[in-house]
Design a protein around this motif. Structure first.
Motif, PDB file in Angstrom:
ATOM      1  N   UNK A   1       0.702  -1.553   0.258  1.00  0.00           N
ATOM      2  CA  UNK A   1       0.113   0.151   0.126  1.00  0.00           C
ATOM      3  C   UNK A   1       0.326   1.000  -0.219  1.00  0.00           C
ATOM      4  N   UNK A   2       0.530   2.339  -0.422  1.00  0.00           N
ATOM      5  CA  UNK A   2       0.929   3.610  -0.697  1.00  0.00           C
ATOM      6  C   UNK A   2       0.362   4.627  -0.432  1.00  0.00           C
ATOM      7  N   UNK A   3       0.669   5.741   0.659  1.00  0.00           N
ATOM      8  CA  UNK A   3      -0.463   7.168   0.826  1.00  0.00           C
ATOM      9  C   UNK A   3       1.077   7.969   0.559  1.00  0.00           C
ATOM     10  N   UNK A   4       0.674   9.046   0.618  1.00  0.00           N
ATOM     11  CA  UNK A   4       1.817  10.271   1.023  1.00  0.00           C
ATOM     12  C   UNK A   4       2.479  10.000   1.849  1.00  0.00           C
ATOM     13  N   UNK A   5       2.696   9.388   2.639  1.00  0.00           N
ATOM     14  CA  UNK A   5       3.361   9.441   3.887  1.00  0.00           C
ATOM     15  C   UNK A   5       4.272   7.932   3.580  1.00  0.00           C
ATOM     16  N   UNK A   6       4.855   7.357   2.751  1.00  0.00           N
ATOM     17  CA  UNK A   6       5.148   6.028   2.829  1.00  0.00           C
ATOM     18  C   UNK A   6       4.268   4.952   2.265  1.00  0.00           C
TER      19      UNK A   6
END
Lengths: 155, 148
Positions: free
Chosen positions: A139-144
């Motif tokens: 999973x990818x988010x703006x935080x990593x």
């Protein structure tokens, strides 16, 4: 464990993970292709699965994402290093518990139960559960990046 | 007998069966967050008792245990077979200890998970854990456990 049930559980965990991340921290995670967590310091949370089928859920993330997750869940900066570990215990308990409830409701008699989460942090962490078949979701988010690996014996 | 006594008895009974002379050294209460060893084997349990236990070895001690279990072969890294061996011996210690607990409902435990690395910290519960230390030949190893 039947393959169909295994895949259903993977989907339940995926939904629960994204819902809980959104609910408690307003983090939006999207599934992505295989990516490495580049940070040296990593956190690994292991939640055991017992009942008719035995296995474990492994949640891994880098130090900076975990710090941001803790700050978001605590609504402010981290005052104590313990906050990070407690936050991970709570977060994992929530999404894994949620997924286990979904699977127990769908498959009567499944009697899936979880063991308490254990959180490890360290450098060059490697986690192996022998003799299980597992599926990793990235999973990818703006935080990593985070990874969630679900494995069962006898799949 | 409580879980602490069962784990002491189980470890000092099972490991010598593989030629690993084991003596109990002492027990302490640990903070929730503690430094861990280079090789840690985690087993969670639920049912009659709920909690976690972790057996912790230095890397060299883990290699010695695996080597002894595998008939003296030279072990220099923790591969899949070695992980399986050290996971199996931990399962035996846990199983033997839990069997002696006489819980009203069965205690079921999760498959062993092996965590290796450097500068490892670990938390197995929000509550304080108990740490048992054992001597294994010239080395030490620990079993930490916590009941919810």
């Amino acid at each position: 464990m039947e393959e169909e049930k295994f895949n259903t559980f993977v989907n339940c965990v995926s939904d629960a993970f994204r819902n809980v991340a959104d609910m408690v921290a307003q983090f939006e995670f999207k599934e992505c292709s295989k990516e490495r967590i580049e940070e040296k310091k990593k956190y690994s949370v292991v939640v055991g699965i017992v009942g008719k089928n035995k296995g474990r859920i492994l949640f891994e993330a880098g130090g900076s994402l975990v710090k941001k997750l803790t700050e978001a869940m605590n609504d402010g900066p981290i005052s104590n290093v313990m906050d990070v570990y407690i936050c991970l215990l709570e977060f994992s308990n929530m999404f894994c518990g949620n997924a286990a409830t979904l699977i127990n409701n769908k498959y009567r008699g499944s009697d899936m139960r979880l063991t308490p989460p254990a959180v490890f942090s360290g450098v060059e962490l490697q986690v192996i559960t022998p003799n299980i078949h597992s599926i990793t979701t990235y999973y990818k988010s703006e935080h990593g990046i985070v990874t969630v690996d679900i494995g069962f014996e006898g799949v | 007998m409580d879980l602490k006594e069962q784990l002491i008895q189980s470890s000092t009974n099972i490991l010598p069966q593989f030629g690993l002379r084991t003596e109990f050294q002492g027990a302490i209460e640990e903070n929730q967050l503690s430094s861990a060893n280079q090789v840690n084997i985690l087993i969670g349990f639920s049912g009659g008792l709920t909690g976690n236990m972790v057996v912790g070895f230095k890397k060299t001690t883990a290699f010695k245990v695996i080597s002894t279990m595998m008939g003296g072969v030279d072990v220099t890294a923790l591969d899949v077979i070695g992980s399986s061996a050290i996971g199996e011996i931990t399962t035996m210690i846990a199983g033997n200890a839990m069997a002696g607990m006489e819980a009203k409902t069965p205690i079921i435990f999760s498959p062993p998970t092996i965590v290796t690395g450097e500068r490892i910290f670990l938390i197995i519960s929000r509550l304080k854990a108990n740490k048992l230390t054992f001597r294994l030949g010239d080395d030490l190893f620990n079993i930490s456990f916590c009941l919810e």
